[in-house]
Motif scaffolding. Structure first.
Motif, PDB file in Angstrom:
ATOM      1  N   LYS A   1     -18.514  20.976 -20.759  1.00 43.13           N
ATOM      2  CA  LYS A   1     -18.663  20.598 -19.361  1.00 43.13           C
ATOM      3  C   LYS A   1     -19.722  21.491 -18.723  1.00 43.13           C
ATOM      4  O   LYS A   1     -19.840  22.670 -19.069  1.00 43.13           O
ATOM      5  CB  LYS A   1     -17.334  20.737 -18.604  1.00 43.13           C
ATOM      6  CG  LYS A   1     -16.257  19.792 -19.099  1.00 43.13           C
ATOM      7  CD  LYS A   1     -14.976  19.947 -18.297  1.00 43.13           C
ATOM      8  CE  LYS A   1     -13.905  18.970 -18.768  1.00 43.13           C
ATOM      9  NZ  LYS A   1     -12.654  19.102 -17.992  1.00 43.13           N
ATOM     10  N   THR A   2     -20.469  20.927 -17.773  1.00 42.14           N
ATOM     11  CA  THR A   2     -21.523  21.688 -17.106  1.00 42.14           C
ATOM     12  C   THR A   2     -21.485  21.454 -15.609  1.00 42.14           C
ATOM     13  O   THR A   2     -20.969  20.441 -15.117  1.00 42.14           O
ATOM     14  CB  THR A   2     -22.923  21.297 -17.623  1.00 42.14           C
ATOM     15  OG1 THR A   2     -23.169  19.920 -17.331  1.00 42.14           O
ATOM     16  CG2 THR A   2     -23.047  21.534 -19.119  1.00 42.14           C
TER      17      THR A   2
ATOM     18  N   ARG B   1     -20.029  16.432 -20.674  1.00 41.02           N
ATOM     19  CA  ARG B   1     -21.254  15.902 -21.261  1.00 41.02           C
ATOM     20  C   ARG B   1     -20.975  15.320 -22.643  1.00 41.02           C
ATOM     21  O   ARG B   1     -20.103  15.804 -23.375  1.00 41.02           O
ATOM     22  CB  ARG B   1     -22.287  17.032 -21.441  1.00 41.02           C
ATOM     23  CG  ARG B   1     -23.077  17.394 -20.202  1.00 41.02           C
ATOM     24  CD  ARG B   1     -24.051  18.503 -20.529  1.00 41.02           C
ATOM     25  NE  ARG B   1     -24.928  18.802 -19.415  1.00 41.02           N
ATOM     26  CZ  ARG B   1     -26.219  18.520 -19.369  1.00 41.02           C
ATOM     27  NH1 ARG B   1     -26.790  17.913 -20.390  1.00 41.02           N
ATOM     28  NH2 ARG B   1     -26.942  18.853 -18.309  1.00 41.02           N
ATOM     29  N   GLU B   2     -21.745  14.318 -22.995  1.00 44.07           N
ATOM     30  CA  GLU B   2     -21.701  13.793 -24.356  1.00 44.07           C
ATOM     31  C   GLU B   2     -22.580  14.666 -25.237  1.00 44.07           C
ATOM     32  O   GLU B   2     -23.721  14.981 -24.880  1.00 44.07           O
ATOM     33  CB  GLU B   2     -22.191  12.351 -24.392  1.00 44.07           C
ATOM     34  CG  GLU B   2     -22.096  11.722 -25.776  1.00 44.07           C
ATOM     35  CD  GLU B   2     -22.503  10.258 -25.775  1.00 44.07           C
ATOM     36  OE1 GLU B   2     -22.640   9.696 -26.877  1.00 44.07           O
ATOM     37  OE2 GLU B   2     -22.686   9.694 -24.672  1.00 44.07           O
TER      38      GLU B   2
END
Length: 373
Positions: free
Chosen positions: A287-288, A299-300
């Motif tokens: 995660k960002t 995020r992928e």
């Protein structure tokens, strides 16, 4: 070297069968040509399971085989240094589970020996090779977080929260009045590795403490309950040369899934949280957030960070170790200088652990490098 990288795995136990052997066999550039183990039954079982025909009860029988390129050390800790040193002396590349040695200076000496011989080494820092961790490093190098301010690392699980769960005795002759390192070395090492890798700077000073939360445990060898005065939980703070502050927390008596690594970095422009826990059908998330979009979003992970056909739905140990083995194969076959997570990095991680232990013993801040101190 033949058309394929030829690997011999020393140690045919549970971790070798869950991670090392299948990790190597996943790579079409690699052939596992031999196994060694002092337990004939375990050796025969692994040989049959993975289709490996050359089986030895003494690893030394493999060292003079010129067709073997890599010795993979997947034994118990007490044999890591001896086998690694013998393999390097025999001009083999070496992958070794952590730690190579409890004294960072011994690991550093083997690193220097390998470099003098033009050999590659790698530590079993499994979580460094998780696609989510590799992707996070790519984002950091691309400037996503800007100047790194804070790092938080957690390696926590509940593997031994139940005192009746059998545990190997660290040292039968240990002083029962002196707490021995355990969690920080076995479970903290992977996140300490990530901390150093992501920081982009030298660690200057550390302070922290250890605890023995569950003193009476079942000893695997005897089947009896007895006092094991070991670190089963710890917490540390570090200061880096670039101004970054870091905290590390490891334990195997904290409620939750395992492996249980979480690494977080916060900077002037953004932040990244990587969680490597087998939960909800996946083994990793990233995660960002940014200074302008402060809510963390998942995020992928791009496909180039996975082995062919790989996904986050795989077992974590198989996926992450497949990435580790593929990375080592690429480093060896390429012939260039690249060699991440090598024995030099292992020495740095062990030096950090040795500094943590000294801080606890002296109840004070400890400066690095320890040689200078």
């Amino acid at each position: 070297m033949s058309e394929k990288l030829r690997v011999a795995v020393v140690g045919a136990g549970r971790w070798a069968q869950r991670a090392h052997i299948p990790g190597w066999q996943r790579d079409p550039r690699v052939e596992v040509v031999a196994l060694a183990d002092t337990d004939p039954a375990a050796l025969a079982s692994a040989g049959e399971k993975f289709g490996v025909r050359k089986l030895e009860t003494d690893y030394r029988a493999l060292l003079n085989d010129p067709s073997i390129d890599v010795i993979d050390v997947a034994t118990g800790n007490q044999a890591h240094y001896e086998i690694s040193a013998a393999a390097l002396a025999a001009d083999k590349h070496v992958l070794c589970e952590k730690p190579v040695h409890h004294d960072y200076r011994e690991t550093r000496a083997l690193s220097e020996l390998a470099k003098s011989k033009g050999l590659k080494t790698k530590l079993g820092f499994t979580f460094r090779y998780a696609p989510a961790v590799q992707y996070a490093k790519h984002l950091i190098d691309s400037g996503f977080v800007g100047q790194p301010y804070m790092f938080n690392g957690y390696e926590q699980n509940s593997q031994w929260i139940d005192p009746a769960t059998p545990m190997r005795q660290v040292d039968p002759d240990a002083d029962p009045d002196v707490i021995a390192t355990s969690s920080i070395e076995g479970y903290g090492a992977p996140v300490i590795d990530i901390m150093h890798w992501w920081s982009g700077a030298e660690l200057q000073s550390v302070v922290g403490t250890m605890r023995n939360f569950v003193p009476e445990r079942m000893v695997r060898a005897t089947g009896q309950m007895q006092r094991l005065n070991i670190d089963d939980g710890d917490m540390w703070i570090g200061e880096f040369a670039n101004g970054m502050l870091a905290s590390i927390q490891s334990s195997y008596v904290t409620v939750g899934n395992f492996p249980g690594i979480e690494a977080r970095v916060y900077g002037s422009e953004g932040a990244i949280i990587v969680r490597l826990v087998d939960e909800f059908g996946i083994c990793q998330t990233i995660k960002t957030a940014t200074r302008n979009e402060v809510e963390f979003v998942e995020r992928e992970i791009p496909p180039e960070f996975f082995p062919a056909g790989g996904s986050s739905q795989e077992d974590w140990d198989f996926l992450f170790y497949s990435c580790l083995c593929a990375d080592f194969a690429t480093e060896i076959l390429s012939g260039d200088a690249a060699n991440q997570g090598d024995f030099a990095q292992g020495a740095l991680v062990q030096e950090t652990i040795n500094a943590y232990e000294r801080s606890f013993r002296t109840r004070s801040w400890v400066d690095l490098p320890l040689d200078a101190a």
